[in-house]
Write an enzyme that holds these catalytic residues in place. Structure first.
Site, short mmCIF file in Angstrom:
data_model
loop_
_atom_site.label_atom_id
_atom_site.label_comp_id
_atom_site.label_asym_id
_atom_site.label_seq_id
_atom_site.Cartn_x
_atom_site.Cartn_y
_atom_site.Cartn_z
N THR A 8 0.74 -1.07 -0.02
CA THR A 8 -0.07 0.01 0.09
C THR A 8 0.83 1.29 -0.08
O THR A 8 2.10 1.16 0.40
CB THR A 8 -0.85 0.08 1.30
OG1 THR A 8 -1.70 -1.09 1.31
CG2 THR A 8 -1.64 1.22 1.53
N ARG B 226 -12.90 -8.56 -1.05
CA ARG B 226 -12.54 -8.61 0.26
C ARG B 226 -11.83 -7.02 0.38
O ARG B 226 -11.18 -6.52 -0.50
CB ARG B 226 -11.25 -9.37 0.84
CG ARG B 226 -10.39 -8.95 1.80
CD ARG B 226 -9.22 -8.28 1.88
NE ARG B 226 -8.42 -8.00 2.97
CZ ARG B 226 -7.26 -7.15 3.19
NH1 ARG B 226 -7.07 -6.51 2.07
NH2 ARG B 226 -6.61 -7.05 4.08
N GLY C 168 0.39 -2.81 5.84
CA GLY C 168 0.18 -4.22 6.57
C GLY C 168 -1.00 -4.67 6.92
O GLY C 168 -1.98 -4.35 6.10
N1 ASP Z 1 -3.48 -2.72 4.54
C1 ASP Z 1 -3.49 -3.14 3.43
C2 ASP Z 1 -4.87 -4.24 3.32
O1 ASP Z 1 -4.98 -4.75 4.16
C3 ASP Z 1 -2.58 -3.71 2.66
C4 ASP Z 1 -1.28 -3.26 2.76
O2 ASP Z 1 -1.17 -2.34 3.41
O3 ASP Z 1 -0.13 -3.76 2.69
O4 ASP Z 1 -5.46 -4.25 2.14
#
Ligand code: ASP
Length: 370
Positions: free
Chosen positions: A215, A243, A267
């Site tokens: 992200t 999702r 995350g």
């Molecule tokens: N937080 C994001 C999600 O769960 C993914 C990420 O930050 O890597 O979709």
């Protein structure tokens, strides 16, 4: 430091902010006493989309010139959304389990106290701009799926049939081949198979361990103390279609309070959905905590609430990573993470001040992921 933008240009750009503020009023820098700053996930100082600047450098430069803070941050993250080399965001983001790229994004404008978000958006390379259009053109905060795409089309965004790149499609095919070819196992088995496939792809060097989730969150404060933030993502790689993670959910993957500060995350999104961590961090700032302490408190909350065995490692700690990028309205900042290293990789964050863009190690609750 980007090649085209040396330290002197940065200092000059920062000074311009003060001068711009001086037109018709006291110099902005001194009026609010704030040194502008932009923080982001580490990809905010990695990708340039063929240009010369990274996300944090571009956003900082625009903020220093006196542009609207949210517009500056969005222009910054657009670089990652559009750059096919960033497979965690926008065009070329890793697709869901069916091979379809579904994007989530949110934006918050502190001074205007407005927000917009989109989730499960297909076909538009820059979901952050669609989130901004939701903020500006509707009475709502969140549009999802086909409705979000229709809205984007109506607002004049180009809607493409497929946002995969050769890279993202190849990785999806690799993943698909590693799990049960029938694919629709019962949910528990599927989860185990999907986890094993991700781990094997990391072990075989096919997947960046810090990009299983992936992200960009980018937050900034101007010399006038204006705080804004944006989070944009392709979400968890190979997610179940539909999702939605934390990124488009206000309070989870992003929260801005114009009076206090901003926090956003990368995350495991489910940890932030459960704990509304970004909101928690900004409320901690309101109670007087530093950016660092406010972020650490959220990490402790997540650790305490992670009780399911499958989500804990042998030490009883979370078996996933989660990071926060925090700024306060006075120009304070921090990048914090559950782990200082994750699967052998140093966890870092991106920063830009008047001294130029930097990538720094995060402050971690737990030094090393076992
Ligand atoms: N937080 C994001 C999600 O769960 C993914 C990420 O930050 O890597 O979709």
């Amino acid at each position: 430091m980007p090649s085209s933008l040396d330290r002197r240009s940065f200092v000059r750009a920062s000074l311009v902010a003060g001068v711009a503020g001086a037109v018709g009023q006291a110099p902005a820098v001194r009026a609010a006493g704030v040194r502008p700053v932009v923080v982001a996930s580490s990809n905010g100082n990695r990708h340039k989309n063929g240009g010369t600047q990274t996300t944090v450098a571009l956003a900082f430069e625009r903020i220093a010139k006196g542009e609207d803070v949210l517009d500056a941050l969005i222009a910054g993250v657009n670089l990652c959304e559009l750059d096919p080399a960033d497979d965690s965001v926008g065009y070329g983001g890793l697709p869901n389990a069916d091979g379809v790229v579904q994007l989530d994004a949110s934006v918050m404008h502190g001074p205007r106290r407005r927000a917009g978000a989109v989730a499960c958006l297909e076909g538009v390379r820059t979901p952050s701009l669609v989130a901004k259009a939701v903020m500006e053109q509707t009475d709502h905060h969140l549009l999802v799926g086909a409705g979000a795409q229709l809205f984007a089309r109506q607002m004049g965004f180009a809607v493409e049939a497929d946002l995969n790149t050769e890279n993202s499609r190849k990785k999806w095919l690799d993943w698909k081949r590693r799990i049960d070819p029938e694919h629709y196992l019962d949910p528990a088995q599927r989860e185990v198979a999907a986890d094993a496939a991700r781990e094997a792809m990391i072990a075989h060097g096919r997947l960046d361990p810090l990009h299983v989730y992936g992200t960009i969150n980018c937050n900034g404060v101007s010399a006038r103390g204006e705080v804004c933030g944006v989070t944009t993502t392709s979400g968890l790689a190979w997610k179940i279609p539909g999702r939605v993670g934390d990124s488009p959910i206000l309070g989870a993957g992003l929260w801005v309070d114009g009076e206090v500060g901003a926090a956003g995350s990368t995350g495991r999104g489910e940890a932030n959905l459960y704990n509304l961590s970004s909101h928690l961090i900004v409320e901690n700032l309101r109670r007087g905590m530093s950016c660092l302490d406010a972020g650490m408190d959220a990490l402790r909350r997540i650790r305490a609430n992670t009780v399911e065995k499958r989500l804990r490692n042998a030490q009883g700690n979370p078996a996933f990573y989660v990071n926060f990028y925090v700024v306060d309205a006075k120009g304070g900042f921090a990048g914090v993470s559950m782990y200082g290293t994750y699967k052998g990789r140093k966890v870092e964050y991106a920063l830009c001040t008047e001294h130029g863009p930097e990538t720094r190690p995060v402050e971690a609750l737990i030094p090393e992921h076992p």
